[in-house]
Design an enzyme around this catalytic site. Structure first.
Site, PDB file in Angstrom:
ATOM      1  N   HIS A 235       0.826  -1.212   0.000  1.00  0.00           N
ATOM      2  CA  HIS A 235       0.000   0.000   0.000  1.00  0.00           C
ATOM      3  C   HIS A 235       0.863   1.266   0.000  1.00  0.00           C
ATOM      4  O   HIS A 235       1.964   1.301   0.551  1.00  0.00           O
ATOM      5  CB  HIS A 235      -1.010   0.007   1.141  1.00  0.00           C
ATOM      6  CG  HIS A 235      -0.448   0.081   2.533  1.00  0.00           C
ATOM      7  ND1 HIS A 235      -0.155   1.271   3.161  1.00  0.00           N
ATOM      8  CD2 HIS A 235      -0.168  -0.896   3.446  1.00  0.00           C
ATOM      9  CE1 HIS A 235       0.266   1.040   4.386  1.00  0.00           C
ATOM     10  NE2 HIS A 235       0.283  -0.270   4.580  1.00  0.00           N
TER      11      HIS A 235
ATOM     12  N   ASP B 105       3.828  -6.212   3.622  1.00  0.00           N
ATOM     13  CA  ASP B 105       3.618  -5.147   4.601  1.00  0.00           C
ATOM     14  C   ASP B 105       4.677  -5.266   5.688  1.00  0.00           C
ATOM     15  O   ASP B 105       5.479  -6.220   5.681  1.00  0.00           O
ATOM     16  CB  ASP B 105       2.212  -5.237   5.207  1.00  0.00           C
ATOM     17  CG  ASP B 105       1.618  -3.875   5.528  1.00  0.00           C
ATOM     18  OD1 ASP B 105       2.375  -2.972   5.929  1.00  0.00           O
ATOM     19  OD2 ASP B 105       0.395  -3.712   5.373  1.00  0.00           O
TER      20      ASP B 105
ATOM     21  N   GLU C   8      -5.126   2.033   2.435  1.00  0.00           N
ATOM     22  CA  GLU C   8      -5.081   0.821   3.259  1.00  0.00           C
ATOM     23  C   GLU C   8      -5.304   1.162   4.722  1.00  0.00           C
ATOM     24  O   GLU C   8      -6.004   0.439   5.448  1.00  0.00           O
ATOM     25  CB  GLU C   8      -3.729   0.119   3.088  1.00  0.00           C
ATOM     26  CG  GLU C   8      -3.628  -1.248   3.760  1.00  0.00           C
ATOM     27  CD  GLU C   8      -3.104  -1.236   5.181  1.00  0.00           C
ATOM     28  OE1 GLU C   8      -3.084  -2.307   5.819  1.00  0.00           O
ATOM     29  OE2 GLU C   8      -2.721  -0.151   5.690  1.00  0.00           O
TER      30      GLU C   8
ATOM     31  N   HIS D 206       3.619   2.177  13.404  1.00  0.00           N
ATOM     32  CA  HIS D 206       2.655   3.274  13.532  1.00  0.00           C
ATOM     33  C   HIS D 206       3.194   4.407  14.400  1.00  0.00           C
ATOM     34  O   HIS D 206       2.454   5.039  15.157  1.00  0.00           O
ATOM     35  CB  HIS D 206       1.319   2.765  14.054  1.00  0.00           C
ATOM     36  CG  HIS D 206       0.509   2.084  12.996  1.00  0.00           C
ATOM     37  ND1 HIS D 206      -0.832   1.786  13.148  1.00  0.00           N
ATOM     38  CD2 HIS D 206       0.833   1.657  11.742  1.00  0.00           C
ATOM     39  CE1 HIS D 206      -1.284   1.206  12.047  1.00  0.00           C
ATOM     40  NE2 HIS D 206      -0.289   1.117  11.170  1.00  0.00           N
TER      41      HIS D 206
END
Length: 349
Positions: A64, A234, A211, A320
């Site tokens: 993504h 990913d 995504e 993240h």
């Protein structure tokens, strides 16, 4: 090879590609892929698709293009920008943005700023121990009024990403958007070095949009591509931190590609997973078998559309966050595994 990997990944990490505004990333990929594919096109919702060549089972490799982001919710009269999440959910205390450089993206402008909040002596005692929320967080672009912000091209709805420089420490890269620029780097490096005449599959590539906002780009891929197998690429998770440990996540940086059996959304295709495991074993590549909680990928959206899918992940620390980290050895080993699957086929028949 690792120097080439570091160069490509660093270049991709530097690009701003917030959810819903992935164009700089997609344009870079178009330029990089075009000399090496037979067909390159965009879907109606913005996914970048490519047919590389080859014959046999139709295999899609996908990653993504978007990165975690924020959105300007309101512009304060002081010139500070109030924020909300650019995703479905995610509070600031989960993202660690405070003190990070920011990049605010208006319609045709990109303006640097900082993620800030009230600190030190002016913070009332009752607020000092509370978690940071969107009621506390601002972006400061050096403006003195709402009018000045508007005149500089920033409006409600403008996207914001954290924007620290990428750093290399030993064999590791640290910085923003490794999720999922590492997947895009793998696709780019692969298509640059394979010989399409030697493929044991009909190979397709995809860079999906949104995504991080519910797998939206991948959710329509079947309308544009009819494939037999898919491998989603990913970042993965690792437990080699003192506060986590093997009990919760038996995977490490430097341990090789991760073959994901299950995450919070789906069980991945066992036939393709064990085909990848056998190819790795046959060619002396280390792999890590993993199960992920609180995690999802484009692979789940592909499975919902009837495409048997495996998820191959590159283990990362601090996911993240603006200081994600990967080991170049893992990226290199994953690239070699992908070479074997496109040359030897997604099935053993």
């Amino acid at each position: 090879m690792r120097e080439r990997i570091a160069e490509v990944l660093t270049e991709l990490m530097a690009l701003p590609g917030p959810t819903g505004r992935e164009e700089p990333v997609l344009a870079w990929l178009e330029r990089a892929w075009a000399p090496h594919v037979k067909r390159l096109w965009r879907s109606r919702i913005g996914n970048l698709l490519a047919y590389v060549g080859g014959a046999g089972p139709r295999l899609l490799l996908t990653a993504h293009a978007d990165e975690l982001s924020f959105v300007v919710r309101s512009i304060d009269s002081s010139g500070l920008l109030w924020l909300t999440t650019g995703q479905v959910r995610g509070e600031p205390q989960e993202r660690f943005p405070v003190g990070q450089p920011a990049l605010v993206l208006g319609r045709d402008v990109a303006i640097e700023g900082m993620f800030v909040l009230a600190t030190g002596h002016v913070v009332p005692e009752e607020r000092r121990s509370k978690p940071v929320t969107f009621a506390d967080l601002f972006v400061d672009i050096g403006a003195n009024s709402k009018q000045e912000v508007l005149e500089r091209g920033i409006t409600v709805g403008s996207s914001v990403v954290w924007n620290p420089p990428t750093r290399r420490l030993g064999s590791r890269l640290y910085g923003k958007a490794i999720d999922d620029r590492v997947g895009l780097a793998l696709l780019t490096l692969l298509v640059r070095q394979i010989d399409a005449q030697q493929l044991d599959c009909a190979l397709y590539l995809a860079a999906t949009v949104q995504e991080e906002n519910g797998l939206l780009g991948a959710s329509s891929l079947r309308a544009d591509l009819d494939v037999d197998w898919a491998i989603a690429l990913d970042v993965g998770l690792v437990g080699d931190l003192p506060t986590i440990g093997e009990q919760w996540m038996p995977a490490t940086l430097g341990g090789g590609p991760q073959l994901v059996h299950k995450d919070a959304a789906t069980h991945y295709d066992q036939r393709l997973l064990w085909r990848l495991a056998d190819l790795a074993d046959r060619n002396g590549l280390p792999v890590q078998h993993v199960v992920f909680d609180r995690y999802g990928s484009d692979g789940a959206a592909l499975i919902r559309q009837g495409i048997p899918t495996a998820l191959v992940a590159v283990g990362a620390r601090h996911t993240h966050a603006p200081f994600e980290a990967v080991d170049l050895a893992d990226v290199e080993a994953t690239l070699h595994l992908l070479e074997h699957v496109v040359y030897e086929g997604p099935t053993d028949q």
